[in-house]
Design a protein around this motif. Structure first.
Motif, short mmCIF file in Angstrom:
data_model
loop_
_atom_site.label_atom_id
_atom_site.label_comp_id
_atom_site.label_asym_id
_atom_site.label_seq_id
_atom_site.Cartn_x
_atom_site.Cartn_y
_atom_site.Cartn_z
N MET A 1 0.94 -1.11 -0.66
CA MET A 1 0.22 0.00 -0.26
C MET A 1 0.83 1.52 0.25
SD MET A 1 -3.45 -0.18 0.37
CE MET A 1 -3.61 1.39 0.64
N ALA A 2 2.15 1.14 0.69
CA ALA A 2 3.01 2.20 0.79
C ALA A 2 3.67 2.13 -1.44
CB ALA A 2 4.44 2.05 1.61
N SER A 3 3.03 1.76 -2.39
CA SER A 3 3.71 2.16 -3.30
C SER A 3 3.13 2.82 -4.34
CB SER A 3 4.32 0.98 -3.52
OG SER A 3 3.14 -0.09 -4.17
N ARG A 4 3.81 2.85 -5.55
CA ARG A 4 3.25 4.50 -5.70
C ARG A 4 1.76 3.27 -6.43
NH1 ARG A 4 7.02 8.78 -8.93
NH2 ARG A 4 7.86 10.00 -7.15
N ILE A 5 1.63 2.17 -6.63
CA ILE A 5 0.72 0.93 -7.99
C ILE A 5 0.34 1.08 -6.61
CG2 ILE A 5 0.77 -1.14 -8.55
CD1 ILE A 5 3.42 -0.30 -10.05
N GLY A 6 0.67 0.27 -5.56
CA GLY A 6 -0.50 0.12 -4.48
C GLY A 6 -1.67 0.91 -4.02
N GLY A 7 -0.84 2.17 -4.28
CA GLY A 7 -1.58 3.19 -2.99
C GLY A 7 -2.52 4.07 -4.66
N SER A 8 -1.94 4.09 -5.48
CA SER A 8 -2.80 4.26 -7.03
C SER A 8 -3.91 3.11 -6.87
CB SER A 8 -1.82 4.24 -8.20
OG SER A 8 -1.41 5.31 -8.00
N LEU A 9 -3.99 2.00 -6.44
CA LEU A 9 -4.88 1.18 -7.35
C LEU A 9 -5.62 1.10 -6.00
CD1 LEU A 9 -5.75 -1.56 -9.03
CD2 LEU A 9 -4.80 -2.55 -7.61
N HIS A 10 -5.46 1.37 -4.30
CA HIS A 10 -6.39 1.14 -3.18
C HIS A 10 -7.85 2.79 -4.16
CE1 HIS A 10 -7.69 2.93 0.26
NE2 HIS A 10 -7.92 1.05 1.03
N PHE A 11 -6.70 3.78 -4.18
CA PHE A 11 -7.66 5.02 -3.71
C PHE A 11 -8.47 5.11 -5.14
CE2 PHE A 11 -8.29 9.28 -5.93
CZ PHE A 11 -8.42 9.77 -5.44
N PHE A 12 -8.54 4.41 -6.87
CA PHE A 12 -9.10 3.69 -7.13
C PHE A 12 -10.08 3.41 -7.58
CE2 PHE A 12 -10.56 2.14 -11.94
CZ PHE A 12 -10.51 4.01 -12.05
N ILE A 13 -10.14 1.58 -6.65
CA ILE A 13 -11.09 1.17 -6.36
C ILE A 13 -12.01 1.73 -5.71
CG2 ILE A 13 -11.45 -0.95 -5.42
CD1 ILE A 13 -8.66 -2.30 -6.55
N TYR A 14 -11.28 1.81 -4.37
CA TYR A 14 -12.16 2.33 -3.16
C TYR A 14 -13.37 3.55 -3.97
CZ TYR A 14 -13.16 5.19 1.13
OH TYR A 14 -13.91 5.92 2.11
N ASP A 15 -12.92 4.68 -4.09
CA ASP A 15 -13.47 6.18 -4.72
C ASP A 15 -14.44 6.02 -5.59
OD1 ASP A 15 -11.79 7.35 -2.99
OD2 ASP A 15 -11.80 8.85 -4.15
N VAL A 16 -13.70 4.64 -6.72
CA VAL A 16 -14.94 4.73 -7.82
C VAL A 16 -16.45 3.48 -6.64
CG1 VAL A 16 -16.15 2.46 -9.43
CG2 VAL A 16 -13.68 4.37 -9.79
N ILE A 17 -15.87 2.54 -5.56
CA ILE A 17 -16.79 1.72 -5.74
C ILE A 17 -17.50 2.87 -4.82
CG2 ILE A 17 -17.91 -0.17 -4.37
CD1 ILE A 17 -15.28 -1.47 -5.30
N LYS A 18 -16.99 3.57 -3.68
CA LYS A 18 -17.36 3.93 -2.79
C LYS A 18 -18.92 5.09 -3.55
CE LYS A 18 -15.80 8.14 -1.35
NZ LYS A 18 -14.91 8.65 -0.20
N ILE A 19 -18.35 5.75 -4.47
CA ILE A 19 -18.82 7.27 -4.94
C ILE A 19 -19.99 6.46 -5.92
CG2 ILE A 19 -18.77 8.74 -7.16
CD1 ILE A 19 -15.81 9.20 -6.27
N PHE A 20 -19.60 5.61 -6.54
CA PHE A 20 -21.41 4.84 -7.01
C PHE A 20 -22.55 4.49 -6.17
CE2 PHE A 20 -18.67 4.32 -10.84
CZ PHE A 20 -19.85 4.92 -12.09
N ILE A 21 -21.46 4.01 -4.83
CA ILE A 21 -22.55 3.35 -4.15
C ILE A 21 -23.50 4.31 -3.65
CG2 ILE A 21 -22.56 2.19 -1.82
CD1 ILE A 21 -20.85 0.55 -2.26
N LEU A 22 -22.96 5.62 -3.44
CA LEU A 22 -23.57 6.94 -2.88
C LEU A 22 -24.63 7.56 -3.41
CD1 LEU A 22 -20.84 8.57 -0.41
CD2 LEU A 22 -22.86 7.27 -0.01
N LEU A 23 -23.54 7.70 -4.80
CA LEU A 23 -24.38 7.96 -5.88
C LEU A 23 -25.81 7.41 -6.16
CD1 LEU A 23 -24.50 10.55 -7.58
CD2 LEU A 23 -23.03 9.65 -9.82
N SER A 24 -26.16 6.63 -6.28
CA SER A 24 -27.03 5.47 -6.72
C SER A 24 -27.75 5.41 -5.16
CB SER A 24 -26.84 3.82 -6.45
OG SER A 24 -26.28 3.85 -8.12
N VAL A 25 -28.03 5.61 -4.29
CA VAL A 25 -28.70 5.66 -3.38
C VAL A 25 -29.32 7.08 -2.97
CG1 VAL A 25 -28.66 6.55 -0.62
CG2 VAL A 25 -27.58 4.28 -1.71
N LEU A 26 -28.57 7.97 -3.31
CA LEU A 26 -29.21 9.46 -2.78
C LEU A 26 -29.86 9.81 -3.82
CD1 LEU A 26 -25.24 11.21 -1.69
CD2 LEU A 26 -27.71 11.04 -1.36
N ILE A 27 -29.39 9.37 -5.81
CA ILE A 27 -30.41 10.21 -6.85
C ILE A 27 -30.84 9.04 -6.45
CG2 ILE A 27 -30.29 9.71 -9.26
CD1 ILE A 27 -26.94 9.82 -9.49
#
Length: 334
Positions: free
Chosen positions: A33-59
Protein backbone atom coordinates in the motif's frame (compact mmCIF):
# COMPACT_ATOMS: atom_id res chain seq x y z
CA UNK A 1 -21.43 12.30 19.07
CA UNK A 2 -19.66 8.94 19.04
CA UNK A 3 -22.65 7.36 17.30
CA UNK A 4 -22.71 10.15 14.71
CA UNK A 5 -18.97 9.75 14.08
CA UNK A 6 -19.36 5.98 13.67
CA UNK A 7 -22.26 6.41 11.24
CA UNK A 8 -20.32 9.04 9.30
CA UNK A 9 -17.24 6.82 9.07
CA UNK A 10 -19.11 3.67 8.11
CA UNK A 11 -21.96 5.00 5.94
CA UNK A 12 -20.36 8.02 4.25
CA UNK A 13 -16.61 7.50 4.37
CA UNK A 14 -17.16 3.72 4.16
CA UNK A 15 -14.13 2.76 6.25
CA UNK A 16 -15.25 -0.85 5.95
CA UNK A 17 -14.88 -0.60 2.18
CA UNK A 18 -11.41 0.94 2.49
CA UNK A 19 -10.37 -2.01 4.66
CA UNK A 20 -11.77 -4.54 2.18
CA UNK A 21 -9.99 -2.87 -0.72
CA UNK A 22 -6.76 -2.83 1.31
CA UNK A 23 -7.07 -6.60 1.76
CA UNK A 24 -7.68 -6.97 -1.98
CA UNK A 25 -4.63 -4.91 -2.90
CA UNK A 26 -2.25 -6.44 -0.34
CA UNK A 27 -3.42 -10.06 -0.07
CA UNK A 28 -4.87 -10.78 -3.52
CA UNK A 29 -2.71 -8.56 -5.74
CA UNK A 30 0.34 -8.75 -3.46
CA UNK A 31 1.07 -5.01 -3.65
CA UNK A 32 2.44 -2.76 -0.93
CA UNK A 33 0.00 0.00 0.00
CA UNK A 34 2.97 2.32 0.52
CA UNK A 35 4.05 1.88 -3.10
CA UNK A 36 2.81 4.16 -5.85
CA UNK A 37 1.08 1.35 -7.72
CA UNK A 38 -0.53 -0.12 -4.61
CA UNK A 39 -1.65 3.27 -3.33
CA UNK A 40 -3.04 4.28 -6.73
CA UNK A 41 -4.94 1.01 -7.11
CA UNK A 42 -6.45 1.34 -3.63
CA UNK A 43 -7.44 4.98 -4.29
CA UNK A 44 -9.07 4.08 -7.61
CA UNK A 45 -11.02 0.99 -6.53
CA UNK A 46 -12.15 2.46 -3.21
CA UNK A 47 -13.27 5.83 -4.62
CA UNK A 48 -15.05 4.36 -7.64
CA UNK A 49 -17.09 1.89 -5.59
CA UNK A 50 -17.85 4.44 -2.85
CA UNK A 51 -18.98 7.15 -5.28
CA UNK A 52 -21.22 4.79 -7.26
CA UNK A 53 -22.86 3.40 -4.11
CA UNK A 54 -23.53 6.83 -2.61
CA UNK A 55 -24.58 8.31 -5.94
CA UNK A 56 -27.09 5.55 -6.65
CA UNK A 57 -28.69 5.78 -3.21
CA UNK A 58 -28.84 9.57 -3.25
CA UNK A 59 -30.19 9.92 -6.78
CA UNK A 60 -32.88 7.35 -6.01
CA UNK A 61 -34.01 9.30 -2.94
CA UNK A 62 -33.87 12.70 -4.64
CA UNK A 63 -35.69 11.46 -7.73
CA UNK A 64 -38.45 10.01 -5.59
CA UNK A 65 -38.87 13.46 -3.97
CA UNK A 66 -38.76 15.09 -7.42
CA UNK A 67 -41.67 12.97 -8.58
CA UNK A 68 -43.89 15.19 -6.42
CA UNK A 69 -42.66 18.34 -8.18
CA UNK A 70 -42.98 18.05 -11.98
CA UNK A 71 -41.91 21.11 -14.05
CA UNK A 72 -45.42 22.54 -14.37
CA UNK A 73 -46.12 22.37 -10.67
CA UNK A 74 -42.72 23.91 -9.95
CA UNK A 75 -43.39 26.70 -12.46
CA UNK A 76 -46.69 27.52 -10.77
CA UNK A 77 -45.06 27.65 -7.33
CA UNK A 78 -42.24 29.91 -8.51
CA UNK A 79 -44.68 32.09 -10.47
CA UNK A 80 -46.40 33.14 -7.23
CA UNK A 81 -43.14 34.50 -5.78
CA UNK A 82 -41.37 37.81 -6.34
CA UNK A 83 -38.00 39.43 -5.60
CA UNK A 84 -35.45 37.83 -3.28
CA UNK A 85 -37.85 35.08 -2.24
CA UNK A 86 -38.30 33.99 -5.86
CA UNK A 87 -34.53 34.03 -6.52
CA UNK A 88 -33.87 31.99 -3.39
CA UNK A 89 -36.58 29.50 -4.37
CA UNK A 90 -35.02 29.16 -7.84
CA UNK A 91 -31.59 28.53 -6.32
CA UNK A 92 -32.97 26.02 -3.81
CA UNK A 93 -34.81 24.24 -6.60
CA UNK A 94 -31.44 23.74 -8.27
CA UNK A 95 -30.13 21.96 -5.18
CA UNK A 96 -32.72 19.17 -5.47
CA UNK A 97 -32.19 18.55 -9.18
CA UNK A 98 -29.24 16.18 -9.72
CA UNK A 99 -28.52 17.51 -13.22
CA UNK A 100 -25.31 18.46 -14.99
CA UNK A 101 -25.17 21.92 -16.56
CA UNK A 102 -26.29 20.62 -19.98
CA UNK A 103 -29.32 18.86 -18.50
CA UNK A 104 -30.36 22.03 -16.68
CA UNK A 105 -30.73 24.10 -19.83
CA UNK A 106 -34.00 22.47 -21.06
CA UNK A 107 -35.59 23.29 -17.69
CA UNK A 108 -34.15 26.81 -17.94
CA UNK A 109 -35.86 27.16 -21.34
CA UNK A 110 -39.14 25.87 -19.93
CA UNK A 111 -39.09 28.24 -16.96
CA UNK A 112 -38.15 31.23 -19.15
CA UNK A 113 -40.80 30.46 -21.77
CA UNK A 114 -43.45 30.27 -19.06
CA UNK A 115 -42.76 33.88 -18.12
CA UNK A 116 -40.60 33.51 -15.02
CA UNK A 117 -38.18 36.45 -14.54
CA UNK A 118 -34.60 36.05 -15.77
CA UNK A 119 -33.36 36.56 -12.21
CA UNK A 120 -35.17 33.41 -11.09
CA UNK A 121 -34.27 31.26 -14.09
CA UNK A 122 -30.59 32.21 -13.91
CA UNK A 123 -30.50 31.55 -10.17
CA UNK A 124 -31.74 28.05 -11.02
CA UNK A 125 -29.26 27.68 -13.90
CA UNK A 126 -26.30 28.61 -11.69
CA UNK A 127 -27.38 26.49 -8.73
CA UNK A 128 -28.51 23.31 -10.49
CA UNK A 129 -25.13 21.95 -11.66
CA UNK A 130 -23.19 23.65 -8.88
CA UNK A 131 -24.78 22.41 -5.67
CA UNK A 132 -27.16 19.60 -4.85
CA UNK A 133 -27.86 17.36 -1.91
CA UNK A 134 -25.93 14.50 -3.49
CA UNK A 135 -22.79 16.62 -3.83
CA UNK A 136 -23.14 17.74 -0.21
CA UNK A 137 -23.22 14.14 1.01
CA UNK A 138 -20.27 13.16 -1.21
CA UNK A 139 -18.27 16.19 -0.04
CA UNK A 140 -18.94 15.18 3.56
CA UNK A 141 -17.77 11.65 2.79
CA UNK A 142 -14.45 12.95 1.43
CA UNK A 143 -13.78 16.01 3.61
CA UNK A 144 -16.13 16.84 6.49
CA UNK A 145 -19.60 18.22 7.15
CA UNK A 146 -18.48 21.79 7.77
CA UNK A 147 -16.86 22.00 4.32
CA UNK A 148 -19.85 20.30 2.67
CA UNK A 149 -22.39 22.64 4.27
CA UNK A 150 -20.27 25.72 3.59
CA UNK A 151 -19.92 24.70 -0.07
CA UNK A 152 -23.70 24.39 -0.46
CA UNK A 153 -24.35 27.70 1.31
CA UNK A 154 -21.87 29.71 -0.80
CA UNK A 155 -23.17 28.00 -3.95
CA UNK A 156 -26.72 29.09 -3.14
CA UNK A 157 -25.52 32.60 -2.27
CA UNK A 158 -23.68 32.81 -5.61
CA UNK A 159 -26.80 31.63 -7.44
CA UNK A 160 -29.07 34.15 -5.70
CA UNK A 161 -26.69 37.10 -6.13
CA UNK A 162 -25.76 36.11 -9.69
CA UNK A 163 -29.39 35.74 -10.72
CA UNK A 164 -30.31 39.02 -9.03
CA UNK A 165 -27.52 40.93 -10.82
CA UNK A 166 -28.49 39.48 -14.19
CA UNK A 167 -32.14 40.34 -13.55
CA UNK A 168 -31.34 43.92 -12.51
CA UNK A 169 -29.54 44.67 -15.79
CA UNK A 170 -32.74 44.06 -17.76
CA UNK A 171 -31.48 41.97 -20.67
CA UNK A 172 -34.69 40.16 -21.58
CA UNK A 173 -34.26 41.31 -25.19
CA UNK A 174 -31.16 39.12 -25.43
CA UNK A 175 -33.15 35.90 -24.95
CA UNK A 176 -33.74 34.20 -28.30
CA UNK A 177 -37.27 34.72 -29.64
CA UNK A 178 -38.13 31.03 -29.89
CA UNK A 179 -37.80 30.71 -26.11
CA UNK A 180 -40.30 33.40 -25.19
CA UNK A 181 -42.70 32.38 -27.98
CA UNK A 182 -42.71 28.72 -27.02
CA UNK A 183 -46.12 27.49 -25.88
CA UNK A 184 -46.32 25.97 -22.43
CA UNK A 185 -48.82 23.20 -21.86
CA UNK A 186 -50.50 23.37 -18.47
CA UNK A 187 -51.54 19.76 -18.04
CA UNK A 188 -53.04 18.44 -14.80
CA UNK A 189 -50.59 16.55 -12.63
CA UNK A 190 -50.92 12.79 -12.86
CA UNK A 191 -51.71 10.94 -9.69
CA UNK A 192 -48.70 8.67 -9.48
CA UNK A 193 -48.79 5.56 -7.36
CA UNK A 194 -45.97 4.58 -5.04
CA UNK A 195 -44.90 1.99 -7.59
CA UNK A 196 -44.81 4.64 -10.32
CA UNK A 197 -42.61 6.89 -8.20
CA UNK A 198 -40.23 4.08 -7.31
CA UNK A 199 -39.99 3.08 -10.97
CA UNK A 200 -39.25 6.68 -11.93
CA UNK A 201 -36.54 6.92 -9.24
CA UNK A 202 -34.94 3.66 -10.40
CA UNK A 203 -34.95 4.84 -14.02
CA UNK A 204 -33.38 8.16 -13.00
CA UNK A 205 -30.56 6.30 -11.27
CA UNK A 206 -29.84 4.34 -14.44
CA UNK A 207 -30.08 7.40 -16.68
CA UNK A 208 -27.78 9.60 -14.61
CA UNK A 209 -25.26 6.82 -13.97
CA UNK A 210 -25.06 6.24 -17.74
CA UNK A 211 -24.31 9.94 -18.20
CA UNK A 212 -21.65 10.32 -15.53
CA UNK A 213 -19.87 6.96 -15.16
CA UNK A 214 -17.09 7.78 -17.61
CA UNK A 215 -16.39 11.15 -15.97
CA UNK A 216 -16.27 9.49 -12.56
CA UNK A 217 -13.70 6.95 -13.78
CA UNK A 218 -11.62 9.68 -15.43
CA UNK A 219 -11.85 11.90 -12.35
CA UNK A 220 -10.87 9.09 -9.98
CA UNK A 221 -8.00 8.12 -12.30
CA UNK A 222 -6.68 11.69 -12.33
CA UNK A 223 -7.11 11.89 -8.56
CA UNK A 224 -5.15 8.66 -8.07
CA UNK A 225 -2.35 9.98 -10.30
CA UNK A 226 -2.17 13.28 -8.42
CA UNK A 227 -2.31 11.53 -5.04
CA UNK A 228 0.44 9.02 -5.68
CA UNK A 229 2.58 10.12 -8.63
CA UNK A 230 2.87 13.93 -8.74
CA UNK A 231 5.23 15.42 -6.12
CA UNK A 232 3.53 17.69 -3.61
CA UNK A 233 6.26 20.30 -4.08
CA UNK A 234 5.45 20.68 -7.76
CA UNK A 235 1.72 21.12 -7.14
CA UNK A 236 2.31 23.62 -4.33
CA UNK A 237 4.66 25.60 -6.59
CA UNK A 238 2.00 25.83 -9.31
CA UNK A 239 -1.25 26.27 -7.38
CA UNK A 240 -0.26 26.26 -3.72
CA UNK A 241 -2.38 28.33 -1.36
CA UNK A 242 0.43 30.88 -0.91
CA UNK A 243 0.27 31.86 -4.59
CA UNK A 244 -2.16 34.70 -5.33
CA UNK A 245 -2.74 33.40 -8.85
CA UNK A 246 -3.82 29.91 -7.76
CA UNK A 247 -7.54 30.74 -7.56
CA UNK A 248 -7.91 32.50 -10.96
CA UNK A 249 -5.66 29.90 -12.59
CA UNK A 250 -7.73 26.99 -11.24
CA UNK A 251 -10.97 28.75 -12.21
CA UNK A 252 -9.91 29.58 -15.77
CA UNK A 253 -8.28 26.20 -16.44
CA UNK A 254 -11.37 24.35 -15.21
CA UNK A 255 -13.94 26.41 -17.12
CA UNK A 256 -13.54 24.77 -20.58
CA UNK A 257 -13.69 21.24 -19.14
CA UNK A 258 -16.81 19.09 -19.16
CA UNK A 259 -17.54 17.06 -16.07
CA UNK A 260 -19.87 17.11 -13.12
CA UNK A 261 -19.18 17.47 -9.45
CA UNK A 262 -19.09 13.70 -8.97
CA UNK A 263 -16.12 13.39 -11.32
CA UNK A 264 -14.26 16.35 -9.81
CA UNK A 265 -14.50 15.25 -6.17
CA UNK A 266 -11.67 12.66 -6.35
CA UNK A 267 -9.44 15.29 -8.00
CA UNK A 268 -10.32 17.75 -5.25
CA UNK A 269 -9.51 15.16 -2.59
CA UNK A 270 -6.09 14.51 -4.12
CA UNK A 271 -5.27 18.21 -4.55
CA UNK A 272 -6.10 19.03 -0.93
CA UNK A 273 -3.90 16.15 0.23
CA UNK A 274 -1.02 17.71 -1.75
CA UNK A 275 -1.33 21.07 0.00
CA UNK A 276 -3.51 22.99 -2.45
CA UNK A 277 -5.71 25.57 -0.73
CA UNK A 278 -9.29 24.61 0.03
CA UNK A 279 -10.60 27.71 -1.77
CA UNK A 280 -8.52 26.93 -4.87
CA UNK A 281 -9.92 23.40 -4.97
CA UNK A 282 -13.52 24.53 -4.49
CA UNK A 283 -13.08 27.20 -7.19
CA UNK A 284 -11.85 24.47 -9.55
CA UNK A 285 -14.87 22.30 -8.76
CA UNK A 286 -17.35 25.14 -9.18
CA UNK A 287 -15.86 26.30 -12.47
CA UNK A 288 -15.89 22.80 -13.98
CA UNK A 289 -19.52 22.22 -13.07
CA UNK A 290 -21.03 25.66 -13.70
CA UNK A 291 -19.10 26.80 -16.80
CA UNK A 292 -18.40 23.70 -18.86
CA UNK A 293 -17.80 24.42 -22.55
CA UNK A 294 -20.61 22.16 -23.88
CA UNK A 295 -23.17 23.84 -21.61
CA UNK A 296 -22.05 27.31 -22.75
CA UNK A 297 -22.38 26.21 -26.38
CA UNK A 298 -25.92 25.01 -25.66
CA UNK A 299 -26.74 28.19 -23.75
CA UNK A 300 -25.51 30.25 -26.72
CA UNK A 301 -28.40 28.80 -28.74
CA UNK A 302 -30.83 30.14 -26.13
CA UNK A 303 -29.44 33.57 -25.24
CA UNK A 304 -27.52 36.14 -27.26
CA UNK A 305 -23.85 37.03 -26.81
CA UNK A 306 -24.23 40.03 -24.41
CA UNK A 307 -26.37 38.03 -21.96
CA UNK A 308 -24.09 34.98 -22.23
CA UNK A 309 -21.02 37.18 -21.57
CA UNK A 310 -22.71 38.71 -18.51
CA UNK A 311 -23.60 35.25 -17.17
CA UNK A 312 -20.03 33.97 -17.58
CA UNK A 313 -18.51 37.13 -16.05
CA UNK A 314 -20.80 37.12 -13.01
CA UNK A 315 -20.21 33.43 -12.32
CA UNK A 316 -16.44 33.63 -12.87
CA UNK A 317 -16.05 36.63 -10.56
CA UNK A 318 -18.27 35.01 -7.94
CA UNK A 319 -16.30 31.74 -8.02
CA UNK A 320 -12.97 33.55 -7.69
CA UNK A 321 -14.24 35.58 -4.73
CA UNK A 322 -15.47 32.40 -3.04
CA UNK A 323 -12.09 30.77 -3.68
CA UNK A 324 -10.16 33.61 -2.03
CA UNK A 325 -12.55 33.69 0.94
CA UNK A 326 -12.21 29.93 1.55
CA UNK A 327 -8.42 30.15 1.30
CA UNK A 328 -8.41 32.97 3.84
CA UNK A 329 -10.71 31.22 6.30
CA UNK A 330 -9.85 27.55 5.63
CA UNK A 331 -8.72 27.13 9.24
CA UNK A 332 -12.38 27.36 10.28
CA UNK A 333 -13.28 24.25 8.29
CA UNK A 334 -10.27 21.94 8.48
Amino acid sequence: MEIFKWLNDQLLRMDWLASLVRLLVEDIFGLDMASRIGGSLHFFIYDVIKIFILLSVLIFGLSWIQSYFPPERTRRILGRMRGFRANLAGALLGTVTPFCSCSSIPLFIGFTSSGLPLAVTFSFLISSPLVDLASMILLASIFNWSIALAYVVVGIVLAVIGGTLIGKVGMEQYVEAFVTQQKVLDLPQEQLTLRDRLTYAREQVGEIIRKVWLYILIGVGIGAAIHNWIPAGLIEKLIGQDNWWSVPLATLVAAPMYADIFGTLPIAEALVSKGVGLGTVLAFMMSVTALSLPSLIMLKQVVKAPLLALFVTVVLMGIMLIGYLFNAFAYLFI
